[in-house]
Write a protein that holds these residues in place. Sequence first.
Motif, PDB file in Angstrom:
ATOM      1  N   MET A   1       0.853  -1.198   0.000  1.00 45.72           N
ATOM      2  CA  MET A   1       0.000   0.000   0.000  1.00 45.72           C
ATOM      3  C   MET A   1       0.888   1.247   0.000  1.00 45.72           C
ATOM      4  SD  MET A   1      -3.282   0.985   0.215  1.00 45.72           S
ATOM      5  CE  MET A   1      -4.182  -0.315   1.055  1.00 45.72           C
ATOM      6  N   SER A   2       0.676   2.116  -0.954  1.00 44.97           N
ATOM      7  CA  SER A   2       1.511   3.311  -1.041  1.00 44.97           C
ATOM      8  C   SER A   2       1.060   4.371  -0.035  1.00 44.97           C
ATOM      9  CB  SER A   2       1.433   3.892  -2.455  1.00 44.97           C
ATOM     10  OG  SER A   2       0.103   4.293  -2.750  1.00 44.97           O
ATOM     11  N   GLN A   3       1.978   5.271   0.291  1.00 42.91           N
ATOM     12  CA  GLN A   3       1.628   6.442   1.075  1.00 42.91           C
ATOM     13  C   GLN A   3       0.999   7.479   0.138  1.00 42.91           C
ATOM     14  OE1 GLN A   3       4.245   7.635   4.368  1.00 42.91           O
ATOM     15  NE2 GLN A   3       5.764   6.227   3.507  1.00 42.91           N
TER      16      GLN A   3
ATOM     17  N   ILE B   1       5.085  -0.942 -14.638  1.00 38.89           N
ATOM     18  CA  ILE B   1       3.835  -0.203 -14.423  1.00 38.89           C
ATOM     19  C   ILE B   1       3.301   0.352 -15.744  1.00 38.89           C
ATOM     20  CG2 ILE B   1       2.838   1.896 -13.403  1.00 38.89           C
ATOM     21  CD1 ILE B   1       4.783   1.420 -11.014  1.00 38.89           C
ATOM     22  N   ARG B   2       4.191   0.937 -16.522  1.00 44.31           N
ATOM     23  CA  ARG B   2       3.782   1.545 -17.790  1.00 44.31           C
ATOM     24  C   ARG B   2       3.694   0.528 -18.932  1.00 44.31           C
ATOM     25  NH1 ARG B   2       5.009   6.647 -19.644  1.00 44.31           N
ATOM     26  NH2 ARG B   2       4.153   5.686 -21.527  1.00 44.31           N
ATOM     27  N   LYS B   3       4.208  -0.700 -18.682  1.00 39.83           N
ATOM     28  CA  LYS B   3       4.306  -1.722 -19.742  1.00 39.83           C
ATOM     29  C   LYS B   3       5.047  -1.145 -20.948  1.00 39.83           C
ATOM     30  CE  LYS B   3       0.154  -4.196 -18.273  1.00 39.83           C
ATOM     31  NZ  LYS B   3      -1.181  -4.724 -18.640  1.00 39.83           N
TER      32      LYS B   3
ATOM     33  N   GLN C   1      -1.806  11.315 -16.748  1.00 38.16           N
ATOM     34  CA  GLN C   1      -2.803  11.263 -15.685  1.00 38.16           C
ATOM     35  C   GLN C   1      -2.839  12.599 -14.939  1.00 38.16           C
ATOM     36  OE1 GLN C   1      -4.972   8.526 -14.901  1.00 38.16           O
ATOM     37  NE2 GLN C   1      -4.274   8.142 -16.989  1.00 38.16           N
ATOM     38  N   SER C   2      -4.047  13.058 -14.640  1.00 34.70           N
ATOM     39  CA  SER C   2      -4.207  14.384 -14.044  1.00 34.70           C
ATOM     40  C   SER C   2      -4.924  14.366 -12.695  1.00 34.70           C
ATOM     41  CB  SER C   2      -4.997  15.278 -15.004  1.00 34.70           C
ATOM     42  OG  SER C   2      -6.302  14.743 -15.219  1.00 34.70           O
ATOM     43  N   ASN C   3      -5.564  13.240 -12.353  1.00 37.88           N
ATOM     44  CA  ASN C   3      -6.386  13.152 -11.148  1.00 37.88           C
ATOM     45  C   ASN C   3      -5.726  12.205 -10.145  1.00 37.88           C
ATOM     46  OD1 ASN C   3      -8.313  12.547  -9.182  1.00 37.88           O
ATOM     47  ND2 ASN C   3     -10.018  12.738 -10.616  1.00 37.88           N
ATOM     48  N   PRO C   4      -5.159  12.740  -9.057  1.00 37.02           N
ATOM     49  CA  PRO C   4      -4.448  11.885  -8.109  1.00 37.02           C
ATOM     50  C   PRO C   4      -5.331  10.852  -7.416  1.00 37.02           C
ATOM     51  CG  PRO C   4      -4.588  14.134  -7.301  1.00 37.02           C
ATOM     52  CD  PRO C   4      -5.063  14.164  -8.707  1.00 37.02           C
TER      53      PRO C   4
ATOM     54  N   GLU D   1      -6.373   4.828  -7.160  1.00 37.24           N
ATOM     55  CA  GLU D   1      -7.158   3.616  -7.418  1.00 37.24           C
ATOM     56  C   GLU D   1      -6.375   2.607  -8.254  1.00 37.24           C
ATOM     57  OE1 GLU D   1     -10.869   4.572  -9.200  1.00 37.24           O
ATOM     58  OE2 GLU D   1     -11.506   5.934  -7.589  1.00 37.24           O
ATOM     59  N   HIS D   2      -5.616   3.109  -9.215  1.00 41.64           N
ATOM     60  CA  HIS D   2      -4.896   2.226 -10.136  1.00 41.64           C
ATOM     61  C   HIS D   2      -3.558   1.739  -9.572  1.00 41.64           C
ATOM     62  CE1 HIS D   2      -7.560   2.642 -13.586  1.00 41.64           C
ATOM     63  NE2 HIS D   2      -7.601   3.954 -13.383  1.00 41.64           N
ATOM     64  N   LEU D   3      -2.871   2.593  -8.802  1.00 37.65           N
ATOM     65  CA  LEU D   3      -1.461   2.316  -8.516  1.00 37.65           C
ATOM     66  C   LEU D   3      -1.092   2.216  -7.035  1.00 37.65           C
ATOM     67  CD1 LEU D   3       0.329   4.623 -11.140  1.00 37.65           C
ATOM     68  CD2 LEU D   3      -0.276   2.215 -11.343  1.00 37.65           C
TER      69      LEU D   3
END
Length: 207
Positions: free
Chosen positions: A1-3, A56-58, A155-158, A163-165
């Motif tokens: 889980m990221s901070q 992550i970016r493939k 990506q512009s919406n943190p 949700e994705h990362l």
Amino acid sequence: MSQFFYIHPENPQARLINQAVEILRKGGVIVYPTDSGYALGCMLGDKHAMDRIIAIRKLPEGHNFTLVCRDLSELSNYATVSNIAYRLIKNNTPGRYTFILTATKELPRRLMTSKRKTIGLRVPDNQIALDLLTVLGEPILSCSLMLPGEEHLTQSNPEEIREHLEHKVDLIIHGGYLGQEPTTVVDLTEDTPVILREGSGSTEPFI
């Protein structure tokens, strides 16, 4: 889980900037804001973290990474810059540009693109990014945060990034809701500038 840090876009909290830099120094992969959307970043010398970004970016083999710098004082360490190129860069930084330059021998070979031995460098016009770079004391190895299937928009919406990362990165910095258009890429390896990608930075200074 990221901070997940909420950092003020105009007056970044020094405590959180310092914590973010420590995460980088310990081998972390972070999501951070720039002037052209969010980016993925890690330490320049950390191959394992770089491989995580590739996953992550493939990304395909040989994808162009960028060194995000705090100012022009770092350019000569990593790239050969002609007088003409330096003036163009100086007049357009910080800003929404990535400049392709001839790499120096100081740069790890794995970062050089193709047989041309070039590297992308940029100085973003974003206070959070600049504060991170100042405390870190060296460039952040970065690429725009574009999710697979959305290769033309950063990506512009943190909140959506979370949700994705949140299980794939170590830190997501919420620095506001940003634009989605990536940087304009300018090749300055020759005397005449070449626009490789038209993005959020005006092409007028290079025509």
